[in-house]
Design a protein around this motif. Sequence first.
Motif, PDB file in Angstrom:
ATOM      1  N   UNK A  44      -5.380  -6.974   0.232  1.00 56.70           N
ATOM      2  CA  UNK A  44      -5.479  -7.955  -0.849  1.00 56.70           C
ATOM      3  C   UNK A  44      -5.825  -7.368  -2.197  1.00 56.70           C
ATOM      4  N   UNK A  45      -6.281  -6.102  -2.230  1.00 55.44           N
ATOM      5  CA  UNK A  45      -6.581  -5.476  -3.523  1.00 55.44           C
ATOM      6  C   UNK A  45      -5.305  -5.327  -4.336  1.00 55.44           C
ATOM      7  N   UNK A  46      -5.424  -5.541  -5.630  1.00 56.85           N
ATOM      8  CA  UNK A  46      -4.261  -5.499  -6.516  1.00 56.85           C
ATOM      9  C   UNK A  46      -3.827  -4.067  -6.813  1.00 56.85           C
ATOM     10  N   UNK A  47      -2.506  -3.869  -6.895  1.00 59.19           N
ATOM     11  CA  UNK A  47      -1.920  -2.601  -7.329  1.00 59.19           C
ATOM     12  C   UNK A  47      -1.141  -2.783  -8.628  1.00 59.19           C
ATOM     13  N   UNK A  48      -1.418  -3.892  -9.317  1.00 58.65           N
ATOM     14  CA  UNK A  48      -0.665  -4.231 -10.524  1.00 58.65           C
ATOM     15  C   UNK A  48      -0.907  -3.235 -11.656  1.00 58.65           C
ATOM     16  N   UNK A  49      -2.008  -2.486 -11.602  1.00 64.74           N
ATOM     17  CA  UNK A  49      -2.286  -1.527 -12.676  1.00 64.74           C
ATOM     18  C   UNK A  49      -1.350  -0.326 -12.622  1.00 64.74           C
ATOM     19  N   UNK A  50      -0.730  -0.094 -11.457  1.00 58.32           N
ATOM     20  CA  UNK A  50       0.113   1.100 -11.322  1.00 58.32           C
ATOM     21  C   UNK A  50       1.532   0.778 -10.871  1.00 58.32           C
ATOM     22  N   UNK A  51       1.806  -0.490 -10.508  1.00 59.04           N
ATOM     23  CA  UNK A  51       3.140  -0.891 -10.081  1.00 59.04           C
ATOM     24  C   UNK A  51       3.533  -2.179 -10.800  1.00 59.04           C
ATOM     25  N   UNK A  52       4.834  -2.396 -11.003  1.00 63.53           N
ATOM     26  CA  UNK A  52       5.265  -3.615 -11.689  1.00 63.53           C
ATOM     27  C   UNK A  52       5.049  -4.860 -10.838  1.00 63.53           C
ATOM     28  N   UNK A  53       4.945  -5.996 -11.491  1.00 67.17           N
ATOM     29  CA  UNK A  53       4.756  -7.249 -10.788  1.00 67.17           C
ATOM     30  C   UNK A  53       3.313  -7.474 -10.396  1.00 67.17           C
ATOM     31  N   UNK A  54       3.133  -8.156  -9.266  1.00 68.35           N
ATOM     32  CA  UNK A  54       1.779  -8.474  -8.784  1.00 68.35           C
ATOM     33  C   UNK A  54       1.590  -7.992  -7.347  1.00 68.35           C
ATOM     34  N   UNK A  55       1.858  -6.724  -7.059  1.00 65.38           N
ATOM     35  CA  UNK A  55       1.738  -6.237  -5.683  1.00 65.38           C
ATOM     36  C   UNK A  55       0.281  -6.107  -5.249  1.00 65.38           C
ATOM     37  N   UNK A  56       0.043  -6.289  -3.961  1.00 68.52           N
ATOM     38  CA  UNK A  56      -1.298  -6.099  -3.402  1.00 68.52           C
ATOM     39  C   UNK A  56      -1.196  -5.272  -2.117  1.00 68.52           C
ATOM     40  N   UNK A  57      -2.308  -4.651  -1.758  1.00 70.10           N
ATOM     41  CA  UNK A  57      -2.396  -3.867  -0.531  1.00 70.10           C
ATOM     42  C   UNK A  57      -2.237  -4.789   0.674  1.00 70.10           C
ATOM     43  N   UNK A  58      -1.452  -4.353   1.662  1.00 69.01           N
ATOM     44  CA  UNK A  58      -1.283  -5.135   2.877  1.00 69.01           C
ATOM     45  C   UNK A  58      -1.906  -4.393   4.058  1.00 69.01           C
TER      46      UNK A  58
END
Length: 215
Positions: A44-58
């Motif tokens: 659930x942690x966000x990866x939006x700082x390094x990837x486009x869109x609103x991806x999160x850890x699964x």
Amino acid sequence: MRGIAEGRARLLARTSDDVSFVGTSYTLVRNHPDGTTITLLSTGDSLAAVLPGTPTVNVIAEGVSAGDYVAFSTSINDPEIDGGIFRLVDGRAVPVAMGNGASRLAINRQGDLVFRSHRQVLRQRVDGGDPEPIFDASMLGGRIRRVSIADDGPVAVVVQFRGARTGGVILWTPVGTSALIVQSGDSNGAGDTFNEFRTSRVWFRDDGAVVFTAK
């Protein structure tokens, strides 16, 4: 480092109009010598700082560490990105390679990272840059099972030969040479021979010697 703590989905109860499950979550944690445990990353942690869109850890599949360096692989909740390998740099996830084909991570105390991508072993130096292929198992008709990297750079690779349970260990050196140092059929020094490497593990001792398991 204790790589991953996970809770799998499990059916708790079911009636005619209600179903209850225990949810699934994954956490990457690190144990320190003083006994404390630090959570580095969770589902659930966000990866939006390094990837486009609103991806999160699964699903965090692997986590490795050596010295101050940490890397991990995870699937990603995103319609465009399946997953990838990341480093943790100052608490922030930095992409190394994207796609679910990359796995089997190993890292050394210098921060050099190696991993499997399909039939190749790739290396990324601590200073970043694009990962470079250093070994291709297809030349042996094999599959990569495990990798390990020594602090001074050599890489050990467990290979299973295609269509068989036989295999061996390849040693790659920073000058670019590769050698099969042990394989199925070789003597184990105890009156028998090595047979199967499919579930083998490999690592380096502090003196640089390659250590492995085999059946």
